[in-house]
Write an enzyme that holds these catalytic residues in place. Structure first.
Site: not given
Ligand code: NAP
Ligand code: MG
Length: 462
Positions: A245, A279
């Protein structure tokens, strides 16, 4: 805020193998409100082993008994609703009313829906001379973001448990406390040891270890497209199931026959809620050129009213990211009619409700997910132009169409490349499949479609 200094693995709170801790910060005042352990790859391995060991028993548990545990889980979440709302407000920063009405309430509804589905779903069907069994996929690695922290957990764990899968959850590092509350509720609901496991930790460490673990049969991820792409590649290489997602850049299409003021006001509210960190938010508003100036004035006025009513964004990095997009919008020639990149307060990660006019489809702010309280208004000449703009991004998660006549709105919505469309405002349906076309993701969550993600088929021929 109460924080466990342990991981919930195999039915108990157990210390992590390493000393690393994660600070949990309140984004409204930048104070540290708690600490949770940062799991290592070794901890993830322990949790996956617990989930594997619990799988045969849980998969063989009659659906009616799984349904009873999910009913108890729904009740445990409902009993904790105030604590859940306070916790989400503290770690995410959303206003308390929104935390109560959305962050705490929606997961209760979703858990309840899966209690009912577990009891009623046809896990066995006859097709000609075959009997098809719908069996659990196995061990699920769930990786969730912070923006709807409990909803995104429940939208994975509840269908997984209903299907007979066992789960290891790695929640977002910014919002681990509500994940711990969820683990308490699971425990209280009498879910057997090892069926659900919680490893708090960092994405590139614990998240990556979970996605790569050979003992995980399905990785279910919600978050950024950048990380989703990597997880999809890892799963593809291992030939394991994956559900993604990801982001969105959804279009709110206001056709000329619509009630313009209503469509604009609801559209602005949709983007500003949760400080734009949704999102499925309708971040592009498409208005006919003859009504464009009026719509801009309405949107600017609506955004100005928000002032202090929206919370901060989740962390300093997110605020910088959002401010960077706002500056880029100005640089590329869009016209600011509300808000801007200046922080409205000294303390806390606040962003002013921001509206851009004169946005053209190729601009960065019309193409990329900003994930902040920023709305772009685009003008279209006719319906074909509107459709081309609406479908003109790599995303396709949600959207809206407004028209004087419902059938007119539906006819337009049928041509949109997107997973959900709200017609003349619509209403959230916790049973409707949620998920993306194009780069917004793979798979669907919620309702019966969400349940099938956690099932695989086995057919017997007679
Ligand atoms: P993200 O890095 O994609 O985080 C989502 C989840 O994935 C978190 O639990 C994160 O852990 C984990 N994660 C990060 N790097 C990973 C890896 N290499 N392998 C496995 N899991 C990993 O998102 P974010 O940094 O929180 O947000 C960045 C951007 O993503 C936002 O600005 C937004 O544009 C987008 N976003 C979209 C949604 C959605 O619902 N579509 C939700 C959140 C963010 P950590 O928490 O430790 O980073
Ligand atoms: Mg991250």
């Amino acid at each position: 805020m109460k924080a466990h200094d342990a991981l919930y693995v195999d039915g108990a709170w157990r210390p992590a193998s390493g000393p690393e801790l994660i600070d949990v910060v309140n984004p409204a005042d930048e104070q540290v409100i708690g600490q949770v352990p940062a799991a290592t790859a070794e901890d993830v391995d322990t949790a996956v082993r617990a989930a594997r060991a619990a799988l045969p028993g849980w998969a063989a548990t009659p659906p009616a008994e799984r349904a009873a545990r999910l009913t108890a889980l729904r009740d445990a979440l409902a009993a904790r609703k105030d604590e859940i709302a306070d916790t989400v407000t503290a770690e995410l920063g959303s206003p308390l009313s929104f935390s109560k009405n959305v962050h705490a309430a929606v997961p209760v509804a979703v858990a309840g829906s899966y209690a009912e589905l577990a009891a009623s779903y046809a896990f066995e069907e006859r097709i000609g001379n075959s009997v098809v069994h719908h069996e659990p996929v196995g061990v699920v690695g769930a990786i969730t973001p912070w923006n709807y922290p409990l909803h995104q957990i429940v939208a994975k764990v509840a269908p997984a448990l209903a299907a007979g899968c066992t789960v290891v959850l790695k929640p977002a590092e910014d919002t681990p406390l509500v994940a711990q509350l969820f683990a308490e509720a699971v425990h209280e609901a009498g879910v057997p040891a090892g069926v659900f496991n919680l490893v708090t930790g960092l994405g590139p460490v614990a998240g990556q270890a979970l996605a790569e673990h050979p003992g995980v049969d399905l990785v279910s991820f919600t978050g950024s497209t950048a990380v989703g792409r990597r997880i999809g590649a890892i799963a593809g290489a291992a030939v394991k199931r994956v559900a993604l997602e990801l982001g969105g850049k959804s279009a709110n299409v206001i056709l000329p026959s619509a009630d313009l003021a209503k469509a604009v006001n609801v559209g602005v509210a949709n983007v500003m809620s949760n400080s734009g960190q949704t999102c499925s938010a309708w971040t592009r508003m498409l208005v006919h050129e003859d009504q464009y100036d009026e719509a801009v004035a309405l949107a600017a006025a609506a955004a100005a009213k928000y002032g202090d009513r929206i919370g901060p964004v989740v962390n300093a990095k997110q605020r910088e990211r959002v401010a960077g997009y706002i500056d880029q919008g100005v640089t590329e020639g869009a016209r600011l009619v509300a808000g801007g990149s200046e922080p409205p307060r000294e303390k806390g990660y606040f962003v002013s409700p921001t509206v851009f006019a004169d946005v053209t489809p190729e601009m960065t702010i019309a193409q990329e997910e900003i994930f902040g309280p920023v709305l772009s208004l685009l003008r279209y000449r006719d319906e074909e132009d509107a459709l081309r703009i609406a479908n003109g991004t790599v995303y396709g998660l949600a959207g809206a169409v407004w028209a004087g006549d419902e059938a007119e709105a539906v006819a337009f919505a049928r041509r949109m490349d997107t997973g959900q469309v709200d017609i003349n405002g619509g209403r959230f349906n916790p049973l409707a499949p949620f998920g993306g076309y194009k780069q917004s993701g793979v798979g669907r969550e919620l309702g019966p479609h969400g349940l099938t993600e956690y099932l695989q088929t086995k057919s017997f021929q007679f």
